[in-house]
Design an enzyme around this catalytic site. Structure first.
Site, PDB file in Angstrom:
ATOM      1  N   GLU A 143       2.117   7.076  11.700  1.00 36.26           N
ATOM      2  CA  GLU A 143       3.260   6.636  10.906  1.00 36.26           C
ATOM      3  C   GLU A 143       4.451   6.271  11.791  1.00 36.26           C
ATOM      4  O   GLU A 143       4.630   6.799  12.886  1.00 36.26           O
ATOM      5  CB  GLU A 143       3.695   7.751   9.944  1.00 36.26           C
ATOM      6  CG  GLU A 143       2.726   7.981   8.798  1.00 36.26           C
ATOM      7  CD  GLU A 143       2.811   6.893   7.756  1.00 36.26           C
ATOM      8  OE1 GLU A 143       3.553   7.051   6.772  1.00 36.26           O
ATOM      9  OE2 GLU A 143       2.130   5.863   7.909  1.00 36.26           O
ATOM     10  N   ARG A 144       5.294   5.381  11.269  1.00 34.05           N
ATOM     11  CA  ARG A 144       6.583   5.111  11.910  1.00 34.05           C
ATOM     12  C   ARG A 144       7.504   6.289  11.637  1.00 34.05           C
ATOM     13  O   ARG A 144       7.419   6.918  10.582  1.00 34.05           O
ATOM     14  CB  ARG A 144       7.199   3.832  11.357  1.00 34.05           C
ATOM     15  CG  ARG A 144       6.306   2.608  11.481  1.00 34.05           C
ATOM     16  CD  ARG A 144       6.866   1.439  10.682  1.00 34.05           C
ATOM     17  NE  ARG A 144       5.968   0.286  10.718  1.00 34.05           N
ATOM     18  CZ  ARG A 144       4.971   0.087   9.865  1.00 34.05           C
ATOM     19  NH1 ARG A 144       4.734   0.979   8.909  1.00 34.05           N
ATOM     20  NH2 ARG A 144       4.198  -0.974   9.949  1.00 34.05           N
ATOM     21  N   LYS A 169       0.831  -1.216   0.000  1.00 30.21           N
ATOM     22  CA  LYS A 169       0.000   0.000   0.000  1.00 30.21           C
ATOM     23  C   LYS A 169       0.865   1.265   0.000  1.00 30.21           C
ATOM     24  O   LYS A 169       0.647   2.170  -0.812  1.00 30.21           O
ATOM     25  CB  LYS A 169      -0.919   0.020   1.231  1.00 30.21           C
ATOM     26  CG  LYS A 169      -1.934  -1.088   1.303  1.00 30.21           C
ATOM     27  CD  LYS A 169      -2.841  -0.939   2.501  1.00 30.21           C
ATOM     28  CE  LYS A 169      -2.075  -0.953   3.807  1.00 30.21           C
ATOM     29  NZ  LYS A 169      -1.354  -2.216   4.044  1.00 30.21           N
TER      30      LYS A 169
END
Length: 482
Positions: free
Chosen positions: A191-192, A165
């Site tokens: 998010e990381r 994705k």
């Protein structure tokens, strides 16, 4: 005091209970409105929270948008008289900001005189909205063929963990931003930190950062911050659409984490869960965000969203809630990824309301329908092939299977954003080349070609050259044996 509030609006309170990010606040005077911002003074730190409910005549419950470690009962609270706001304007272009609009890129702080807008806004009325029919050409064959994207529309990439994705969204950024005359706003939801760093570097290296705003709420932030990141990004996008009459490309990765954060907040507030443990307000929260994405006059907000599918279960309520709002639905398949078909987009499940002869043309609609029909027929025969072998099929079925496999391979292509890992230069293919290639395969032009000639290439001319090379090598090998 919270930026944008006036002294006349400020009222006071104090914290009477702290349960992680949930704060109970006793108020002196009138209670704040729902979604009104409050500022808790915790020593030198100022914690922004959002009012969520009125517990009684003197107490409200709020969700903190920043960590509450070290906060104590009795801490003073200021009421701002307005919702959380975010800075907007040309000064945010090229910057990475957090959910409350503060810079997170080690850059200069925004000035106090900068314009700000509340993150909670109503969707534009239907009477002001304009229809979205202008097609975006992404250069990605399978998307342009089966799920065309529209300017001012909403497209979602659905897939489980590890099926591509984020890579697909990154490729769409590369394909569209470089040739896109407008502003781009990226919302990184949960998010990381590695992903945020890579995105910032990618934008810098591609030279499009000066027309892009990055809004991040990282995984380690409280659920309230992750829950409100899309609203901050949407507010910035609406400013450029409404005030500057600019087209805006809104990219969100990952919308499921927005729902997940909302579920955490709902549980923390003590609400009874609904289906599969999700918050009872799931549909409302998704609609409040998605319905703000619209075209007004000559300017539009176009959304491309990545959506995680938990356990590859497409019947999950969160997936259904998002899918009901999008125009183009791109479904990624774990089975295709395992077979090495990249992008691993399922040509049968992938759909778009724009795949209409009145919008894309009769030829495009016909070719897309025939491609789906051939690949669907191949899937129906796979069990027979696995048991008996392809030789047991009739001549017509064998021909259909061969064309379906060649179509699947033709619809793969190397990505620019993955070239560092694959070693292959990315390809961008026009819609015309995609249609002509699919038409040639459907008509049997490539029936005698090796399937590998069509794998990970751009247009059909490249496949033709690859086939000539393979035949030349085979001929040389035969001569060497003789």
């Amino acid at each position: 005091m919270f930026e944008g509030a006036t002294q006349a609006q400020a009222r006071n309170g104090r914290v009477v209970a702290v349960r992680g990010p949930v704060l109970d606040i006793a108020i002196e005077g009138d209670l704040p409105d729902i979604y009104e911002a409050v500022v808790v003074q915790a020593g030198e730190d100022r914690i922004i929270a959002e009012t969520q409910s009125h517990l009684d005549e003197k107490t409200v419950r709020a969700i903190a948008m920043q960590p509450t470690q070290g906060l104590w009962r009795g801490a003073p609270v200021e009421l701002t008289g307005q919702p959380i706001t975010t800075p907007v304007g040309d000064a945010v272009l090229g910057r990475l900001v957090n959910m409350i609009g503060n810079p997170a890129d080690n850059g200069a702080a925004f000035g106090s005189g900068m314009a700000r807008r509340p993150i909670h806004r109503a969707a534009p009325p239907i009477s002001r909205q304009s229809a979205a029919t202008d097609i975006f050409s992404t250069g990605i064959k399978v998307i342009d063929l089966l799920a065309p994207l529209a300017q001012g529309g909403k497209a979602a990439m659905f897939g489980g963990a590890g099926v591509g994705k984020t890579v697909l969204v990154m490729e769409l950024i590369h394909a569209m931003v470089s040739g896109y005359d407008g502003i781009s706003v990226f919302a990184g939801v949960g998010e990381r930190c590695r992903e945020g760093h890579e995105m910032l570097n990618e934008m810098k290296s591609s030279g499009v950062l000066d027309q892009t705003v990055l809004v991040y709420g990282q995984m380690n932030e409280p659920p309230g911050a992750r829950w409100r990141v899309p609203l901050t990004a949407m507010t910035i996008a609406e400013y450029f659409r409404d005030e500057k009459s600019r087209n805006v490309l809104l990219l969100m990765d990952n919308v499921f984490r927005f729902i997940q954060a909302g579920s955490e907040v709902s549980g923390l507030l003590g609400r009874r869960p609904s289906r599969v443990g999700y918050q009872p307000t799931l549909e409302t929260e998704v609609a409040d965000l998605q319905e703000r994405i619209a075209s007004i006059g000559n300017a539009s907000v176009t959304a491309i969203e990545a959506v995680y599918v938990p356990a590859d279960d497409f019947t999950d309520p969160a997936v259904g809630a998002i899918a009901s709002h999008v125009d183009s639905m791109v479904v990624l398949s774990r089975q295709l990824a395992a077979e090495g078909i990249y992008p691993a987009i399922d040509p049968i499940a992938t759909t778009s309301v724009l795949l209409d002869p009145l919008i894309v043309g009769q030829e495009h609609a016909n070719i897309a329908g025939q491609v789906r029909e051939v690949i669907e027929h191949y899937r129906e025969l796979r069990d027979v092939i696995a048991l008996l072998g392809v030789e047991e099929l009739g001549a017509e079925d064998r021909r259909a299977v061969g064309r379906a496999r060649r179509l699947q391979r033709f619809l793969t292509q190397p990505f620019f954003t993955a070239s560092a890992y694959t070693g292959a230069q990315g390809r961008s293919v026009t819609v015309e080349d995609t249609l002509s290639g699919c038409r040639a395969i459907l008509d049997g032009v490539c029936d005698e070609w090796d399937e590998s000639s069509l794998y990970m290439i751009g247009n059909l001319d490249e496949a033709r050259e690859k086939e000539k090379t393979l035949r030349s090598k085979a001929s040389d090998a035969r001569k060497a044996v003789a």
